[in-house]
Design a protein around this motif. Structure first.
Motif, PDB file in Angstrom:
ATOM      1  N   ARG A 102       0.838  -1.197   0.000  1.00  0.00           N
ATOM      2  CA  ARG A 102       0.000   0.000   0.000  1.00  0.00           C
ATOM      3  C   ARG A 102       0.881   1.259   0.000  1.00  0.00           C
ATOM      4  N   LEU A 103       1.923   1.263   0.814  1.00  0.00           N
ATOM      5  CA  LEU A 103       2.844   2.398   0.879  1.00  0.00           C
ATOM      6  C   LEU A 103       3.497   2.652  -0.481  1.00  0.00           C
ATOM      7  N   LEU A 104       3.976   1.599  -1.133  1.00  0.00           N
ATOM      8  CA  LEU A 104       4.607   1.753  -2.443  1.00  0.00           C
ATOM      9  C   LEU A 104       3.598   2.237  -3.485  1.00  0.00           C
ATOM     10  N   TYR A 105       2.396   1.697  -3.461  1.00  0.00           N
ATOM     11  CA  TYR A 105       1.367   2.134  -4.409  1.00  0.00           C
ATOM     12  C   TYR A 105       1.005   3.596  -4.187  1.00  0.00           C
ATOM     13  N   GLU A 106       0.804   3.992  -2.954  1.00  0.00           N
ATOM     14  CA  GLU A 106       0.440   5.378  -2.676  1.00  0.00           C
ATOM     15  C   GLU A 106       1.548   6.338  -3.094  1.00  0.00           C
ATOM     16  N   ASP A 107       2.802   5.920  -2.920  1.00  0.00           N
ATOM     17  CA  ASP A 107       3.924   6.742  -3.375  1.00  0.00           C
ATOM     18  C   ASP A 107       3.918   6.849  -4.902  1.00  0.00           C
ATOM     19  N   LEU A 108       3.650   5.738  -5.583  1.00  0.00           N
ATOM     20  CA  LEU A 108       3.548   5.759  -7.047  1.00  0.00           C
ATOM     21  C   LEU A 108       2.403   6.667  -7.487  1.00  0.00           C
ATOM     22  N   PHE A 109       1.249   6.564  -6.844  1.00  0.00           N
ATOM     23  CA  PHE A 109       0.105   7.412  -7.205  1.00  0.00           C
ATOM     24  C   PHE A 109       0.480   8.885  -7.076  1.00  0.00           C
ATOM     25  N   ALA A 110       1.154   9.249  -5.997  1.00  0.00           N
ATOM     26  CA  ALA A 110       1.552  10.643  -5.783  1.00  0.00           C
ATOM     27  C   ALA A 110       2.539  11.096  -6.859  1.00  0.00           C
ATOM     28  N   ALA A 111       3.507  10.253  -7.196  1.00  0.00           N
ATOM     29  CA  ALA A 111       4.488  10.596  -8.229  1.00  0.00           C
ATOM     30  C   ALA A 111       3.805  10.766  -9.584  1.00  0.00           C
ATOM     31  N   ALA A 112       2.891   9.872  -9.914  1.00  0.00           N
ATOM     32  CA  ALA A 112       2.178   9.959 -11.195  1.00  0.00           C
ATOM     33  C   ALA A 112       1.308  11.215 -11.229  1.00  0.00           C
ATOM     34  N   HIS A 113       0.614  11.485 -10.146  1.00  0.00           N
ATOM     35  CA  HIS A 113      -0.262  12.661 -10.089  1.00  0.00           C
ATOM     36  C   HIS A 113       0.534  13.951 -10.291  1.00  0.00           C
ATOM     37  N   ARG A 114       1.722  14.034  -9.689  1.00  0.00           N
ATOM     38  CA  ARG A 114       2.573  15.232  -9.845  1.00  0.00           C
ATOM     39  C   ARG A 114       2.949  15.479 -11.299  1.00  0.00           C
ATOM     40  N   THR A 115       3.023  14.440 -12.099  1.00  0.00           N
ATOM     41  CA  THR A 115       3.411  14.601 -13.501  1.00  0.00           C
ATOM     42  C   THR A 115       2.217  14.746 -14.434  1.00  0.00           C
ATOM     43  N   GLY A 116       1.020  14.691 -13.879  1.00  0.00           N
ATOM     44  CA  GLY A 116      -0.176  14.808 -14.704  1.00  0.00           C
ATOM     45  C   GLY A 116      -0.649  13.505 -15.302  1.00  0.00           C
ATOM     46  N   THR A 117      -0.088  12.395 -14.855  1.00  0.00           N
ATOM     47  CA  THR A 117      -0.551  11.080 -15.300  1.00  0.00           C
ATOM     48  C   THR A 117      -1.646  10.637 -14.342  1.00  0.00           C
ATOM     49  N   HIS A 118      -2.819  10.356 -14.879  1.00  0.00           N
ATOM     50  CA  HIS A 118      -3.960  10.089 -14.023  1.00  0.00           C
ATOM     51  C   HIS A 118      -4.495   8.665 -14.129  1.00  0.00           C
ATOM     52  N   ARG A 119      -3.748   7.785 -14.791  1.00  0.00           N
ATOM     53  CA  ARG A 119      -4.207   6.397 -14.899  1.00  0.00           C
ATOM     54  C   ARG A 119      -3.036   5.467 -14.572  1.00  0.00           C
ATOM     55  N   ILE A 120      -3.289   4.566 -13.629  1.00  0.00           N
ATOM     56  CA  ILE A 120      -2.324   3.539 -13.266  1.00  0.00           C
ATOM     57  C   ILE A 120      -2.934   2.210 -13.697  1.00  0.00           C
ATOM     58  N   VAL A 121      -2.133   1.364 -14.334  1.00  0.00           N
ATOM     59  CA  VAL A 121      -2.637   0.092 -14.851  1.00  0.00           C
ATOM     60  C   VAL A 121      -1.722  -1.051 -14.420  1.00  0.00           C
ATOM     61  N   CYS A 122      -2.297  -2.252 -14.434  1.00  0.00           N
ATOM     62  CA  CYS A 122      -1.522  -3.441 -14.099  1.00  0.00           C
ATOM     63  C   CYS A 122      -2.308  -4.677 -14.535  1.00  0.00           C
ATOM     64  N   GLU A 123      -1.677  -5.825 -14.438  1.00  0.00           N
ATOM     65  CA  GLU A 123      -2.385  -7.080 -14.658  1.00  0.00           C
ATOM     66  C   GLU A 123      -2.147  -7.973 -13.453  1.00  0.00           C
ATOM     67  N   VAL A 124      -3.109  -8.855 -13.236  1.00  0.00           N
ATOM     68  CA  VAL A 124      -3.024  -9.823 -12.142  1.00  0.00           C
ATOM     69  C   VAL A 124      -3.355 -11.187 -12.730  1.00  0.00           C
ATOM     70  N   ASN A 125      -2.548 -12.173 -12.399  1.00  0.00           N
ATOM     71  CA  ASN A 125      -2.808 -13.531 -12.891  1.00  0.00           C
ATOM     72  C   ASN A 125      -4.148 -14.034 -12.401  1.00  0.00           C
ATOM     73  N   SER A 126      -4.910 -14.630 -13.321  1.00  0.00           N
ATOM     74  CA  SER A 126      -6.083 -15.386 -12.900  1.00  0.00           C
ATOM     75  C   SER A 126      -5.847 -16.885 -13.136  1.00  0.00           C
ATOM     76  N   LYS A 127      -4.866 -17.201 -13.995  1.00  0.00           N
ATOM     77  CA  LYS A 127      -4.392 -18.571 -14.185  1.00  0.00           C
ATOM     78  C   LYS A 127      -2.886 -18.506 -14.354  1.00  0.00           C
ATOM     79  N   PRO A 128      -2.090 -18.893 -13.376  1.00  0.00           N
ATOM     80  CA  PRO A 128      -2.515 -19.401 -12.078  1.00  0.00           C
ATOM     81  C   PRO A 128      -3.131 -18.279 -11.233  1.00  0.00           C
ATOM     82  N   PRO A 129      -4.084 -18.625 -10.364  1.00  0.00           N
ATOM     83  CA  PRO A 129      -4.803 -17.592  -9.614  1.00  0.00           C
ATOM     84  C   PRO A 129      -3.927 -16.883  -8.588  1.00  0.00           C
TER      85      PRO A 129
END
Length: 165
Positions: A102-129
């Motif tokens: 959570r700490l790392l994500y919130e830091d990333l969100f703050a860094a992205a917001h400062r640069t005007g980037t407003h979308r964070i994306v990722c993928e999560v495995n569903s297979k394997p779950p």
């Protein structure tokens, strides 16, 4: 939109061998890397931060301009003009449940917001779950925006996005 500049507290090649050990202990959730591939990834990253030089945890993200050859990154490039892509986050088993991700994500969100980037994306495995990751991303405000079957059916991923506003 300004580009995200890395700072002196970020992971770099000096930390790569430490970070590599943690990454490769969790290949089921991410993917295996060798030192050269990790250094290439770190060089492309707009955000690469870790705890204990990447021994306890790390997060590596790339913005939409990165020359990254990856099917998941390519999916997001076709779907969105601007984004920061979380390529991998790993927290050591012994450090889970302490709020580090959570700490790392919130830091990333703050860094992205400062640069005007407003979308964070990722993928999560569903297979394997990976139900813990699904739960975490939903709790962090991500929404499922797609799915893909990769590597001749060996892996299926769900695509997630979070708008920072």
């Amino acid at each position: 939109m300004k580009s995200m500049k890395r700072t002196s507290g970020d992971l770099g090649s000096i930390d790569a061998s430490i970070t590599l050990q943690l990454n490769n202990a969790h290949v089921k959730e991410t993917s295996e890397l060798d030192l050269a591939r990790l250094n290439t990834l770190l060089d492309m990253a707009c955000y690469a931060r870790g705890i204990d030089q990447g021994k306890t945890a790390f997060l590596i993200a790339l913005d939409h301009t990165a020359p990254y050859q990856n099917p998941n990154f390519a999916w997001f490039k076709s779907a969105y003009q601007s984004f920061v892509y979380i390529d991998r986050i790993v927290v050591a088993e012994s450090a889970r449940g302490q709020g580090i991700a959570r700490l790392l994500y919130e830091d990333l969100f703050a860094a992205a917001h400062r640069t005007g980037t407003h979308r964070i994306v990722c993928e999560v495995n569903s297979k394997p779950p990976n139900p813990a990751s699904d739960k975490f991303h939903l709790a962090m405000g991500f929404e499922k925006v797609g799915q893909a079957v990769l590597y001749n059916g060996a892996k299926t991923v769900n695509y997630f996005a979070k708008n920072l506003g």
